[in-house]
Design a protein around this motif. Sequence first.
Motif, PDB file in Angstrom:
ATOM      1  N   PRO A 115     -42.261   1.520  39.164  1.00  0.00           N
ATOM      2  CA  PRO A 115     -40.953   2.175  39.067  1.00  0.00           C
ATOM      3  C   PRO A 115     -40.010   1.462  40.328  1.00  0.00           C
ATOM      4  O   PRO A 115     -38.857   1.530  40.081  1.00  0.00           O
ATOM      5  CB  PRO A 115     -41.207   3.910  39.754  1.00  0.00           C
ATOM      6  CG  PRO A 115     -42.536   3.851  39.020  1.00  0.00           C
ATOM      7  CD  PRO A 115     -43.237   2.723  39.143  1.00  0.00           C
ATOM      8  N   ASP A 116     -40.654   1.017  41.403  1.00  0.00           N
ATOM      9  CA  ASP A 116     -39.887   0.403  42.308  1.00  0.00           C
ATOM     10  C   ASP A 116     -39.458  -0.948  41.981  1.00  0.00           C
ATOM     11  O   ASP A 116     -38.428  -1.466  42.231  1.00  0.00           O
ATOM     12  CB  ASP A 116     -40.706  -0.009  43.668  1.00  0.00           C
ATOM     13  CG  ASP A 116     -40.727   1.408  44.353  1.00  0.00           C
ATOM     14  OD1 ASP A 116     -40.175   2.297  44.208  1.00  0.00           O
ATOM     15  OD2 ASP A 116     -41.821   1.587  45.032  1.00  0.00           O
ATOM     16  N   GLU A 117     -40.399  -1.560  41.142  1.00  0.00           N
ATOM     17  CA  GLU A 117     -40.068  -3.067  40.601  1.00  0.00           C
ATOM     18  C   GLU A 117     -38.890  -3.130  39.491  1.00  0.00           C
ATOM     19  O   GLU A 117     -38.281  -4.050  39.190  1.00  0.00           O
ATOM     20  CB  GLU A 117     -41.241  -3.873  40.057  1.00  0.00           C
ATOM     21  CG  GLU A 117     -42.341  -4.024  41.050  1.00  0.00           C
ATOM     22  CD  GLU A 117     -43.387  -4.455  40.495  1.00  0.00           C
ATOM     23  OE1 GLU A 117     -43.990  -5.704  40.920  1.00  0.00           O
ATOM     24  OE2 GLU A 117     -43.889  -3.954  39.445  1.00  0.00           O
ATOM     25  N   LYS A 118     -38.968  -1.957  38.615  1.00  0.00           N
ATOM     26  CA  LYS A 118     -38.208  -1.955  37.548  1.00  0.00           C
ATOM     27  C   LYS A 118     -36.874  -2.219  37.641  1.00  0.00           C
ATOM     28  O   LYS A 118     -36.218  -2.816  36.647  1.00  0.00           O
ATOM     29  CB  LYS A 118     -38.622  -0.814  36.431  1.00  0.00           C
ATOM     30  CG  LYS A 118     -37.963  -0.675  35.202  1.00  0.00           C
ATOM     31  CD  LYS A 118     -38.223   0.419  34.373  1.00  0.00           C
ATOM     32  CE  LYS A 118     -37.420   0.564  33.143  1.00  0.00           C
ATOM     33  NZ  LYS A 118     -37.688   1.489  32.160  1.00  0.00           N
ATOM     34  N   PRO A 119     -35.922  -1.418  38.171  1.00  0.00           N
ATOM     35  CA  PRO A 119     -34.587  -1.501  38.136  1.00  0.00           C
ATOM     36  C   PRO A 119     -33.959  -2.741  38.397  1.00  0.00           C
ATOM     37  O   PRO A 119     -33.174  -3.516  37.385  1.00  0.00           O
ATOM     38  CB  PRO A 119     -34.126  -0.513  39.356  1.00  0.00           C
ATOM     39  CG  PRO A 119     -35.180   0.386  39.493  1.00  0.00           C
ATOM     40  CD  PRO A 119     -36.448  -0.373  39.158  1.00  0.00           C
ATOM     41  N   ARG A 120     -34.639  -3.700  39.228  1.00  0.00           N
ATOM     42  CA  ARG A 120     -34.043  -5.360  39.466  1.00  0.00           C
ATOM     43  C   ARG A 120     -34.419  -5.900  38.210  1.00  0.00           C
ATOM     44  O   ARG A 120     -33.529  -6.692  37.660  1.00  0.00           O
ATOM     45  CB  ARG A 120     -34.725  -5.835  40.761  1.00  0.00           C
ATOM     46  CG  ARG A 120     -34.093  -7.074  40.963  1.00  0.00           C
ATOM     47  CD  ARG A 120     -34.794  -7.587  42.125  1.00  0.00           C
ATOM     48  NE  ARG A 120     -36.229  -7.997  41.970  1.00  0.00           N
ATOM     49  CZ  ARG A 120     -36.763  -9.187  41.263  1.00  0.00           C
ATOM     50  NH1 ARG A 120     -35.956 -10.044  40.857  1.00  0.00           N
ATOM     51  NH2 ARG A 120     -38.013  -9.297  41.305  1.00  0.00           N
ATOM     52  N   LEU A 121     -35.483  -5.834  37.654  1.00  0.00           N
ATOM     53  CA  LEU A 121     -36.172  -6.534  36.545  1.00  0.00           C
ATOM     54  C   LEU A 121     -35.281  -6.187  35.442  1.00  0.00           C
ATOM     55  O   LEU A 121     -35.020  -6.879  34.546  1.00  0.00           O
ATOM     56  CB  LEU A 121     -37.559  -6.233  36.381  1.00  0.00           C
ATOM     57  CG  LEU A 121     -38.342  -6.766  37.502  1.00  0.00           C
ATOM     58  CD1 LEU A 121     -39.865  -6.546  37.259  1.00  0.00           C
ATOM     59  CD2 LEU A 121     -38.380  -8.345  37.795  1.00  0.00           C
ATOM     60  N   TRP A 122     -35.141  -5.033  35.073  1.00  0.00           N
ATOM     61  CA  TRP A 122     -33.956  -4.376  33.899  1.00  0.00           C
ATOM     62  C   TRP A 122     -32.780  -5.050  34.067  1.00  0.00           C
ATOM     63  O   TRP A 122     -32.081  -5.279  33.075  1.00  0.00           O
ATOM     64  CB  TRP A 122     -33.992  -2.850  33.967  1.00  0.00           C
ATOM     65  CG  TRP A 122     -33.178  -2.275  32.817  1.00  0.00           C
ATOM     66  CD1 TRP A 122     -32.072  -1.749  32.750  1.00  0.00           C
ATOM     67  CD2 TRP A 122     -33.550  -2.181  31.316  1.00  0.00           C
ATOM     68  NE1 TRP A 122     -31.764  -1.638  31.441  1.00  0.00           N
ATOM     69  CE2 TRP A 122     -32.560  -1.618  30.336  1.00  0.00           C
ATOM     70  CE3 TRP A 122     -34.720  -2.398  31.028  1.00  0.00           C
ATOM     71  CZ2 TRP A 122     -32.703  -1.482  29.310  1.00  0.00           C
ATOM     72  CZ3 TRP A 122     -34.809  -2.400  29.474  1.00  0.00           C
ATOM     73  CH2 TRP A 122     -33.882  -1.907  28.832  1.00  0.00           C
ATOM     74  N   GLU A 123     -32.221  -5.121  35.338  1.00  0.00           N
ATOM     75  CA  GLU A 123     -30.797  -5.790  35.195  1.00  0.00           C
ATOM     76  C   GLU A 123     -30.940  -7.170  34.941  1.00  0.00           C
ATOM     77  O   GLU A 123     -30.096  -7.692  34.238  1.00  0.00           O
ATOM     78  CB  GLU A 123     -30.469  -5.655  36.848  1.00  0.00           C
ATOM     79  CG  GLU A 123     -29.912  -4.240  36.991  1.00  0.00           C
ATOM     80  CD  GLU A 123     -29.421  -4.179  38.872  1.00  0.00           C
ATOM     81  OE1 GLU A 123     -29.104  -5.249  39.162  1.00  0.00           O
ATOM     82  OE2 GLU A 123     -29.251  -3.224  39.211  1.00  0.00           O
ATOM     83  N   LEU A 124     -31.931  -7.907  35.236  1.00  0.00           N
ATOM     84  CA  LEU A 124     -32.238  -9.382  34.904  1.00  0.00           C
ATOM     85  C   LEU A 124     -32.312  -9.322  33.402  1.00  0.00           C
ATOM     86  O   LEU A 124     -31.504 -10.257  32.614  1.00  0.00           O
ATOM     87  CB  LEU A 124     -33.465  -9.988  35.402  1.00  0.00           C
ATOM     88  CG  LEU A 124     -33.293 -10.515  36.893  1.00  0.00           C
ATOM     89  CD1 LEU A 124     -34.835 -10.748  37.087  1.00  0.00           C
ATOM     90  CD2 LEU A 124     -32.376 -11.253  37.152  1.00  0.00           C
ATOM     91  N   ILE A 125     -32.728  -8.426  32.591  1.00  0.00           N
ATOM     92  CA  ILE A 125     -33.103  -8.324  31.315  1.00  0.00           C
ATOM     93  C   ILE A 125     -31.950  -8.135  30.597  1.00  0.00           C
ATOM     94  O   ILE A 125     -31.240  -8.827  29.583  1.00  0.00           O
ATOM     95  CB  ILE A 125     -34.138  -7.388  30.718  1.00  0.00           C
ATOM     96  CG1 ILE A 125     -35.493  -7.908  31.070  1.00  0.00           C
ATOM     97  CG2 ILE A 125     -33.985  -6.913  29.426  1.00  0.00           C
ATOM     98  CD1 ILE A 125     -36.638  -6.794  31.184  1.00  0.00           C
ATOM     99  N   VAL A 126     -31.057  -7.141  31.203  1.00  0.00           N
ATOM    100  CA  VAL A 126     -29.943  -6.778  30.487  1.00  0.00           C
ATOM    101  C   VAL A 126     -28.583  -7.911  30.663  1.00  0.00           C
ATOM    102  O   VAL A 126     -27.942  -8.097  29.770  1.00  0.00           O
ATOM    103  CB  VAL A 126     -29.350  -5.384  30.926  1.00  0.00           C
ATOM    104  CG1 VAL A 126     -27.858  -4.973  30.502  1.00  0.00           C
ATOM    105  CG2 VAL A 126     -30.369  -4.433  30.502  1.00  0.00           C
ATOM    106  N   ALA A 127     -28.715  -8.631  31.542  1.00  0.00           N
ATOM    107  CA  ALA A 127     -27.982  -9.575  31.901  1.00  0.00           C
ATOM    108  C   ALA A 127     -28.040 -10.797  31.177  1.00  0.00           C
ATOM    109  O   ALA A 127     -27.256 -11.410  30.515  1.00  0.00           O
ATOM    110  CB  ALA A 127     -27.909 -10.189  33.604  1.00  0.00           C
ATOM    111  N   ALA A 128     -29.422 -10.899  30.565  1.00  0.00           N
ATOM    112  CA  ALA A 128     -29.523 -11.970  29.727  1.00  0.00           C
ATOM    113  C   ALA A 128     -29.319 -11.653  28.239  1.00  0.00           C
ATOM    114  O   ALA A 128     -29.005 -12.372  27.571  1.00  0.00           O
ATOM    115  CB  ALA A 128     -31.004 -12.427  29.965  1.00  0.00           C
ATOM    116  N   VAL A 129     -29.813 -10.616  28.168  1.00  0.00           N
ATOM    117  CA  VAL A 129     -29.631  -9.951  26.570  1.00  0.00           C
ATOM    118  C   VAL A 129     -28.977  -8.434  26.682  1.00  0.00           C
ATOM    119  O   VAL A 129     -29.650  -7.507  26.587  1.00  0.00           O
ATOM    120  CB  VAL A 129     -30.928 -10.005  26.085  1.00  0.00           C
ATOM    121  CG1 VAL A 129     -30.708  -9.623  24.316  1.00  0.00           C
ATOM    122  CG2 VAL A 129     -31.609 -11.344  26.117  1.00  0.00           C
TER     123      VAL A 129
END
Length: 142
Positions: free
Chosen positions: A105-119
């Motif tokens: 849960p601590d890692e997910k928000p930043r990684l989700w932002e990377l994913i949505v920025a790309a796709v």
Amino acid sequence: MDRQEEIADSPNEWVAQHIRHYLETNGQARPGMNDLLLTTRGRKSGKLRRTALVHVRDGDRYILAASNAGADQHPAWYLNLTANPNVTVQIGPESFPAAARTATPDEKPRLWELIVAAVPSYQGYQEATSREIPVVIIDRTY
């Protein structure tokens, strides 16, 4: 994973066609996409299963969204890697062993932002389902 063992490609015909094209072109991704092939071991069958997925990079790690295009159930590849995190990844012509895990849960928000920025369509997938779409982190194991 034994390289001599037969690998079953996705039962989804569009994904299976994409896998065939990827293999025939020595790992050529679709224009504008960062594609990879992920091979997991079936949690029920024990057989090797391969799918094609979009990824983003986070340093040396590969990041995936288990979106299942916004369906209400997790994709089979995600369920497989939660049962057995030892996977094989192919990016371009290179295949390598890796370990997969769900982002905390601590890692997910930043990684989700990377994913949505790309796709950006991944945000729509999250809005289409009541389940929380898992983010997967893949690390090479060699």
